[in-house]
Design a protein around this motif. Structure first.
Motif, PDB file in Angstrom:
ATOM      1  N   ILE A  15       0.816  -1.214   0.000  1.00 28.20           N
ATOM      2  CA  ILE A  15       0.000   0.000   0.000  1.00 28.20           C
ATOM      3  C   ILE A  15       0.850   1.265   0.000  1.00 28.20           C
ATOM      4  O   ILE A  15       0.332   2.350  -0.267  1.00 28.20           O
ATOM      5  N   VAL A 279       3.181   5.400  10.109  1.00 22.92           N
ATOM      6  CA  VAL A 279       3.574   4.371  11.083  1.00 22.92           C
ATOM      7  C   VAL A 279       3.310   2.973  10.510  1.00 22.92           C
ATOM      8  O   VAL A 279       4.046   2.031  10.775  1.00 22.92           O
ATOM      9  N   ALA A 283       1.044  -3.527   4.512  1.00 22.31           N
ATOM     10  CA  ALA A 283      -0.291  -4.137   4.575  1.00 22.31           C
ATOM     11  C   ALA A 283      -0.591  -5.079   3.414  1.00 22.31           C
ATOM     12  O   ALA A 283      -1.513  -4.840   2.625  1.00 22.31           O
ATOM     13  N   PRO A 284       0.170  -6.164   3.278  1.00 26.75           N
ATOM     14  CA  PRO A 284      -0.065  -7.086   2.144  1.00 26.75           C
ATOM     15  C   PRO A 284      -1.484  -7.624   2.109  1.00 26.75           C
ATOM     16  O   PRO A 284      -1.992  -7.973   1.037  1.00 26.75           O
ATOM     17  N   ASP A 285      -2.165  -7.654   3.276  1.00 30.38           N
ATOM     18  CA  ASP A 285      -3.534  -8.205   3.294  1.00 30.38           C
ATOM     19  C   ASP A 285      -4.526  -7.350   2.510  1.00 30.38           C
ATOM     20  O   ASP A 285      -5.544  -7.858   2.052  1.00 30.38           O
TER      21      ASP A 285
HETATM   22  P1  NAI Z   1       0.843  -3.223   8.700  1.00 31.59           P
HETATM   23  O1  NAI Z   1       0.865  -1.886   9.307  1.00 31.59           O
HETATM   24  O2  NAI Z   1       1.331  -3.311   7.294  1.00 31.59           O
HETATM   25  O3  NAI Z   1      -0.623  -3.815   8.787  1.00 31.59           O
HETATM   26  C1  NAI Z   1      -1.268  -4.090  10.029  1.00 31.59           C
HETATM   27  C2  NAI Z   1      -2.794  -4.118   9.838  1.00 31.59           C
HETATM   28  O4  NAI Z   1      -3.259  -2.770   9.692  1.00 31.59           O
HETATM   29  C3  NAI Z   1      -3.223  -4.871   8.591  1.00 31.59           C
HETATM   30  O5  NAI Z   1      -4.420  -5.530   8.848  1.00 31.59           O
HETATM   31  C4  NAI Z   1      -3.442  -3.764   7.578  1.00 31.59           C
HETATM   32  O6  NAI Z   1      -4.396  -4.062   6.599  1.00 31.59           O
HETATM   33  C5  NAI Z   1      -3.902  -2.602   8.448  1.00 31.59           C
HETATM   34  N1  NAI Z   1      -3.464  -1.321   7.882  1.00 31.59           N
HETATM   35  C6  NAI Z   1      -2.211  -0.826   7.905  1.00 31.59           C
HETATM   36  N2  NAI Z   1      -2.153   0.346   7.255  1.00 31.59           N
HETATM   37  C7  NAI Z   1      -3.396   0.609   6.812  1.00 31.59           C
HETATM   38  C8  NAI Z   1      -3.978   1.656   6.065  1.00 31.59           C
HETATM   39  N3  NAI Z   1      -3.246   2.721   5.635  1.00 31.59           N
HETATM   40  N4  NAI Z   1      -5.285   1.605   5.790  1.00 31.59           N
HETATM   41  C9  NAI Z   1      -6.028   0.566   6.214  1.00 31.59           C
HETATM   42  N5  NAI Z   1      -5.552  -0.459   6.916  1.00 31.59           N
HETATM   43  C10 NAI Z   1      -4.235  -0.453   7.218  1.00 31.59           C
HETATM   44  O7  NAI Z   1       1.766  -4.161   9.644  1.00 31.59           O
HETATM   45  P2  NAI Z   1       2.189  -5.684   9.488  1.00 31.59           P
HETATM   46  O8  NAI Z   1       1.068  -6.476   8.943  1.00 31.59           O
HETATM   47  O9  NAI Z   1       2.801  -6.045  10.777  1.00 31.59           O
HETATM   48  O10 NAI Z   1       3.385  -5.659   8.441  1.00 31.59           O
HETATM   49  C11 NAI Z   1       3.205  -5.868   7.042  1.00 31.59           C
HETATM   50  C12 NAI Z   1       4.546  -5.629   6.368  1.00 31.59           C
HETATM   51  O11 NAI Z   1       4.926  -4.265   6.506  1.00 31.59           O
HETATM   52  C13 NAI Z   1       5.676  -6.453   6.968  1.00 31.59           C
HETATM   53  O12 NAI Z   1       6.522  -6.854   5.906  1.00 31.59           O
HETATM   54  C14 NAI Z   1       6.392  -5.474   7.875  1.00 31.59           C
HETATM   55  O13 NAI Z   1       7.748  -5.758   8.081  1.00 31.59           O
HETATM   56  C15 NAI Z   1       6.230  -4.192   7.108  1.00 31.59           C
HETATM   57  N6  NAI Z   1       6.284  -2.982   7.932  1.00 31.59           N
HETATM   58  C16 NAI Z   1       6.950  -1.924   7.399  1.00 31.59           C
HETATM   59  C17 NAI Z   1       7.009  -0.738   8.069  1.00 31.59           C
HETATM   60  C18 NAI Z   1       7.682   0.403   7.416  1.00 31.59           C
HETATM   61  O14 NAI Z   1       7.999   0.358   6.245  1.00 31.59           O
HETATM   62  N7  NAI Z   1       7.928   1.471   8.121  1.00 31.59           N
HETATM   63  C19 NAI Z   1       6.356  -0.553   9.376  1.00 31.59           C
HETATM   64  C20 NAI Z   1       5.620  -1.718   9.841  1.00 31.59           C
HETATM   65  C21 NAI Z   1       5.615  -2.889   9.118  1.00 31.59           C
END
Ligand code: NAI
Ligand code: MG
Length: 372
Positions: A15, A279, A283-285
């Motif tokens: 995303i 932060v 969000a691959p889901d």
């Molecule tokens: P994530 O923040 O990507 O997602 C956590 C949950 O929140 C998921 O269900 C997602 O769909 C939802 N979500 C996150 N952002 C959203 C948005 N803008 N709008 C709607 N829903 C949202 O964290 P997760 O799942 O622990 O990590 C996914 C990948 O992202 C991993 O590869 C992780 O290492 C990476 N990551 C990268 C970060 C960065 O680049 N600063 C910070 C946190 C995780």
């Protein structure tokens, strides 16, 4: 004052690629309104690049970024690449190489967003997490011995330096001086017997320089409970790299959605470019569906404007986010609507063009401009 800026843009993965264009659209609208010009230079540094080249960024990546006014990053992370590879291959080298030792993460319950807390009301949740961003628990000092045997042993060191502690603590106090004059320290000096008592000692030492500021300290375990039960207790919450990381996901969660949370990786001295990113992760889901909430990225853009010295443009952008949320306008699914990323981004860009410019002394000042 300077009005033209060269911004390095790293959309990253998932995303990140969907929310960054919306934030750029909103920043362009702010630019038109406030006479600012942005040159966006895109860098395709991501896990996808890693899968093709074996590198998250080129060997001279930091040199390439060095001359930009700021770095605007989406998110990195991909199911086929271990998370420590993406983090240590891109984000951490930038944060450390550019001495972005402050990770500033404001948490505010915005009107129109439903908090999971039963008795939340806008105004009750309004604090900043100040996270140490260069050392602490996130160190690459350690290793494995006797791999794949019964004697297998793993050690990971935490690093707390006097310079590292004092500068982040001082930043937290300076920020509090422009807000509600209260700093809370996250500690764990009962269980972690060397580094955390040292953190407490430096906190007490730096606090003496700021006699007008109230202080509190809590162990991280009960502090997380207080975030949920008494969010109104907090103004500026300062923590080590790990504790700050945890608190800055919990904060936005009680404020309604991780998707709205912004952050700034700051080099307060301005010797190197600072980096602005939401932060949340990639969000691959939900990636590829066009339903990610762009507010975290857009608000990070407001923090970038404030950092570049345009507090009024930043305040207008924050106000535009609030005005787009407050009415019957489009909302993404994470905040209870069915709008797309682009529809919400467009609504905020429209608002930037037409809402009244807030008076700076009566408006909330954007967090970042307060502490410098
Ligand atoms: P994530 O923040 O990507 O997602 C956590 C949950 O929140 C998921 O269900 C997602 O769909 C939802 N979500 C996150 N952002 C959203 C948005 N803008 N709008 C709607 N829903 C949202 O964290 P997760 O799942 O622990 O990590 C996914 C990948 O992202 C991993 O590869 C992780 O290492 C990476 N990551 C990268 C970060 C960065 O680049 N600063 C910070 C946190 C995780
Ligand atoms: Mg995190």
């Amino acid at each position: 004052m300077k009005s033209g800026y060269n911004i390095a843009v790293i959309p990253g993965d998932g995303i990140g690629r969907e929310v960054v264009p919306e934030a750029i659209r909103v920043l362009e609208a702010a630019g038109r309104r406030f006479g600012l010009q942005f040159q966006w230079k895109f860098f395709d540094w991501s896990c996808e690049t890693y899968l093709q080249t074996g590198k998250m960024m080129p060997t001279d990546g930091l040199q390439q970024l060095r001359t930009f006014d700021a770095i605007f990053l989406g998110a990195v992370g991909h199911p086929e690449v271990p998370d420590h590879v993406s983090l240590w291959g891109l984000l951490i080298p930038i944060r450390r190489g550019f001495q972005q030792y402050v990770n500033l993460r404001p948490v505010r319950h915005l009107p129109g967003i439903v908090s999971p807390l039963r008795d939340a009301a806008p105004g009750r949740i309004d604090f900043c997490v100040v996270r140490e961003n260069n050392e602490g628990e996130y160190s690459n000092i350690g290793g494995r011995l006797f791999e794949n045997t019964d004697a297998e042993l793993v050690v990971q060191e935490s690093v707390f330096t006097r310079r590292g502690c004092d500068r982040i603590l001082r930043y937290a106090f300076q920020l509090a001086a422009t807000r509600k004059r209260h700093v809370t320290s996250a500690t764990k000096s009962n269980g972690i017997v060397f580094t955390m008592p040292y953190w407490d000692e430096r906190f007490a030492h730096v606090a003496k320089e700021f006699p007008g500021i109230r202080t509190d300290e809590y162990h991280i375990d009960i502090l997380t409970a207080h975030f949920v039960r008494h969010p109104e207790w907090f103004d500026v919450v300062v923590g080590s790299n790990l504790f700050g990381d945890i608190l800055s996901d919990l904060g936005p969660a009680i404020a309604g959605s991780i998707g709205i949370a912004p952050s700034a990786n700051l080099n307060p001295e301005g010797e190197f470019p600072s980096m602005f990113e939401p932060v949340h992760g990639s969000a691959p889901d939900i990636a590829g569906q066009g339903i990610a909430n762009p507010i975290g990225q857009i608000w990070s853009g407001a923090m970038m404007l404030a950092h570049l010295g345009h507090a009024q443009a930043a305040a207008t952008l924050e106000r535009a986010i609030e005005s787009a949320l407050a009415g019957e306008g489009p909302k993404t699914p994470d905040i209870g609507g069915s709008a797309s990323t682009a529809e919400l981004g467009d609504a905020i860009a429209q608002a930037v063009g037409k809402i009244a410019v807030p008076e700076l002394d009566s408006a909330r000042r954007p967090e970042e401009s307060r502490a410098t």
